[in-house]
Design an enzyme around this catalytic site. Structure first.
Site, PDB file in Angstrom:
ATOM      1  N   LYS A 101       1.243  -0.961  -0.035  1.00  0.00           N
ATOM      2  CA  LYS A 101       0.073  -0.467   0.035  1.00  0.00           C
ATOM      3  C   LYS A 101       1.144   1.702  -0.008  1.00  0.00           C
ATOM      4  O   LYS A 101       2.633   1.155   0.126  1.00  0.00           O
ATOM      5  CB  LYS A 101      -1.017   0.070   1.030  1.00  0.00           C
ATOM      6  CG  LYS A 101      -0.321   0.112   2.223  1.00  0.00           C
ATOM      7  CD  LYS A 101      -0.078   1.078   3.222  1.00  0.00           C
ATOM      8  CE  LYS A 101       0.874   0.715   4.908  1.00  0.00           C
ATOM      9  NZ  LYS A 101       0.970   1.796   5.235  1.00  0.00           N
ATOM     10  N   ASP A 121      -2.941  -2.108   9.929  1.00  0.00           N
ATOM     11  CA  ASP A 121      -2.922  -1.616   8.626  1.00  0.00           C
ATOM     12  C   ASP A 121      -4.045  -3.105   7.862  1.00  0.00           C
ATOM     13  O   ASP A 121      -4.316  -2.883   6.638  1.00  0.00           O
ATOM     14  CB  ASP A 121      -1.753  -1.564   7.493  1.00  0.00           C
ATOM     15  CG  ASP A 121      -1.277  -0.421   7.377  1.00  0.00           C
ATOM     16  OD1 ASP A 121      -2.082   0.724   8.095  1.00  0.00           O
ATOM     17  OD2 ASP A 121      -0.151   0.013   7.740  1.00  0.00           O
TER      18      ASP A 121
HETATM   19  P1  ATP Z   1       4.061  -1.377   9.114  1.00  0.00           P
HETATM   20  O1  ATP Z   1       3.935   0.276   8.989  1.00  0.00           O
HETATM   21  O2  ATP Z   1       2.542  -2.059   8.887  1.00  0.00           O
HETATM   22  O3  ATP Z   1       4.897  -1.699  10.482  1.00  0.00           O
HETATM   23  P2  ATP Z   1       6.190  -1.571   7.431  1.00  0.00           P
HETATM   24  O4  ATP Z   1       5.906  -1.603   5.998  1.00  0.00           O
HETATM   25  O5  ATP Z   1       6.719  -0.518   7.527  1.00  0.00           O
HETATM   26  O6  ATP Z   1       4.737  -1.732   7.739  1.00  0.00           O
HETATM   27  P3  ATP Z   1       5.718  -5.032   6.935  1.00  0.00           P
HETATM   28  O7  ATP Z   1       7.047  -4.832   6.218  1.00  0.00           O
HETATM   29  O8  ATP Z   1       5.035  -5.125   6.801  1.00  0.00           O
HETATM   30  O9  ATP Z   1       6.319  -3.025   7.518  1.00  0.00           O
HETATM   31  O10 ATP Z   1       7.145  -5.250   8.883  1.00  0.00           O
HETATM   32  C1  ATP Z   1       7.223  -4.953   9.900  1.00  0.00           C
HETATM   33  C2  ATP Z   1       8.118  -5.758  10.677  1.00  0.00           C
HETATM   34  O11 ATP Z   1       6.728  -7.253  10.715  1.00  0.00           O
HETATM   35  C3  ATP Z   1       9.046  -6.501   9.940  1.00  0.00           C
HETATM   36  O12 ATP Z   1      10.136  -5.992  10.647  1.00  0.00           O
HETATM   37  C4  ATP Z   1       9.154  -8.128  10.328  1.00  0.00           C
HETATM   38  O13 ATP Z   1      10.226  -8.586  11.259  1.00  0.00           O
HETATM   39  C5  ATP Z   1       7.669  -8.102   9.815  1.00  0.00           C
HETATM   40  N1  ATP Z   1       6.576  -9.203   9.408  1.00  0.00           N
HETATM   41  C6  ATP Z   1       6.256 -10.691  10.438  1.00  0.00           C
HETATM   42  N2  ATP Z   1       6.045 -10.390   9.696  1.00  0.00           N
HETATM   43  C7  ATP Z   1       6.682 -10.812   7.896  1.00  0.00           C
HETATM   44  C8  ATP Z   1       6.484 -11.147   6.659  1.00  0.00           C
HETATM   45  N3  ATP Z   1       5.333 -11.518   6.088  1.00  0.00           N
HETATM   46  N4  ATP Z   1       6.575  -9.618   6.142  1.00  0.00           N
HETATM   47  C9  ATP Z   1       6.990  -8.806   6.083  1.00  0.00           C
HETATM   48  N5  ATP Z   1       7.544  -8.595   7.752  1.00  0.00           N
HETATM   49  C10 ATP Z   1       7.376  -9.403   8.676  1.00  0.00           C
END
Ligand code: ATP
Length: 337
Positions: A18, A158
């Site tokens: 997103k 989210d």
């Molecule tokens: P948000 O803003 O929702 O935190 P983001 O884009 O900053 O999202 P994500 O890539 O969704 O971050 O991941 C956040 C944390 O979740 C990562 O540091 C990771 O350790 C953990 N995580 C658990 N499962 C997953 C997955 N399937 N893919 C990515 N990260 C994951």
């Protein structure tokens, strides 16, 4: 499709990233979460999940990269949102009184969305895994939309957004999702640049809560205004005219740059190079620049890669940045490929 009890149907799910076009933080709620208003859209940048029988007692997850680099580190496998979503789906079915066998699942997760980048790849994987698990067990019709939304909400702020995907105004901690029509005309393109720096979302909200935030409520006004304009039928051309306003409508930016001050210069340099406003998605560090189409965004990616190679642009981080062109297409996390 009817699946014989105890059998697992192999399924494939696409889990889109997103983009936050706006992100206004409206204060802390009694439960400790911050209340938000954000206009979000799904991208055609997506992870892929293939799910099938595990042939054993435990759910299993195998993570692969997109082939361009090392396999991304997602932390301890048992904490992975994919496995947590499968466990939550099982629990919800049991709580609903269903006692059919729900065999262990094996998942191959192909990570294309950069991790901890502000693109919510983990949340999207969770929703795709929830939907995929239900279909694999032939139990898709056993969780009504409210129950699914409750399970999604328990997995991450989210997640409710990804149940439908597309364009939406998201409020509360993320549980109130109002679908919006996409802009009229060609789907906007976006260049994504994710410097290789660590910006954990909880750390950004902690800084925000400690007072590192912009003065005034400009982001909220821009966010609600954009939602209203999209509802009324905004065109892609008009959306692009608002890129400057949108690029400054993210209340988390001061907290993000408090953690990584070099992002200020990086963002300015990118905006100068592209001669375009550059915004931040979510809690960062992904920076975005909108364009009229994905083809234009591909051109932007060429310019940025060349500038990096020629030393005309430098980005913070201990490794190469993630650079990709995408379209704001409005797909759903639950759509099979
Ligand atoms: P948000 O803003 O929702 O935190 P983001 O884009 O900053 O999202 P994500 O890539 O969704 O971050 O991941 C956040 C944390 O979740 C990562 O540091 C990771 O350790 C953990 N995580 C658990 N499962 C997953 C997955 N399937 N893919 C990515 N990260 C994951």
């Amino acid at each position: 499709m009817t699946v014989p009890l105890g059998r697992v149907t192999p399924v494939v799910r696409v889990a889109p990233a997103k983009l936050n076009l706006t992100l206004a933080v409206m204060g802390r709620r009694p439960d400790g979460f911050h209340a938000l208003h954000s206009v979000m859209a799904t991208l055609d940048l997506a992870d892929r999940l293939a799910m099938g029988p595990a042939f054993g007692p435990e759910d299993r997850l195998h993570v692969v990269g997109d082939g361009s680099g090392p396999v991304p580190d997602l932390g301890p496998v048992e904490d992975n949102l994919v496995l947590r979503a499968i466990r939550a789906a099982r629990q919800a079915l049991r709580a609903g009184g269903d006692d059919r066998p729900l065999p262990a699942l094996a998942v191959r997760l192909e990570k294309r969305i950069p991790v901890a980048a502000g693109l919510a790849g983990g949340s999207s994987d969770a929703v795709a895994a929830l939907d995929g698990a239900l279909e694999a067990w032939g139990a898709g019709d056993l969780l009504d939309p409210e129950a699914r939304a409750a399970v999604a909400g328990s997995l991450g702020s989210d997640c409710p957004f990804f149940l439908a995907g597309g364009w939406a105004a998201v409020e509360g901690r993320g549980e109130r999702v109002r679908p919006l029509p996409p802009p009229r005309g060609e789907a906007p393109g976006v260049l994504l640049v994710t410097p290789s720096v660590s910006v954990p979302t909880p750390a950004v909200f902690e800084r925000y809560a400690a007072g590192v935030r912009p003065a005034g409520g400009a982001a909220l006004a821009s966010s609600t205004h954009l939602a209203g304009e999209l509802q009324a039928g905004l065109s892609t051309a008009r959306l692009l005219e608002r890129a400057g306003v949108l690029a400054s409508a993210n209340d988390l930016v001061p907290a993000t740059v408090a953690l990584v001050p070099e992002l200020v210069a990086a963002r300015r340099a990118l905006a100068r190079l592209l001669e375009r406003p550059v915004g931040q998605s979510g809690s960062g560090p992904t920076l975005w620049a909108l364009s009229p189409s994905k083809a234009d965004a591909l051109g932007d990616a060429v310019i940025v890669r060349a500038a990096l190679a020629d030393g005309l642009l430098s980005l913070p981080g201990d490794g190469p940045p993630f650079i990709a062109a995408a379209a704001l297409v409005g797909g759903s996390a639950t759509a099979p490929s």
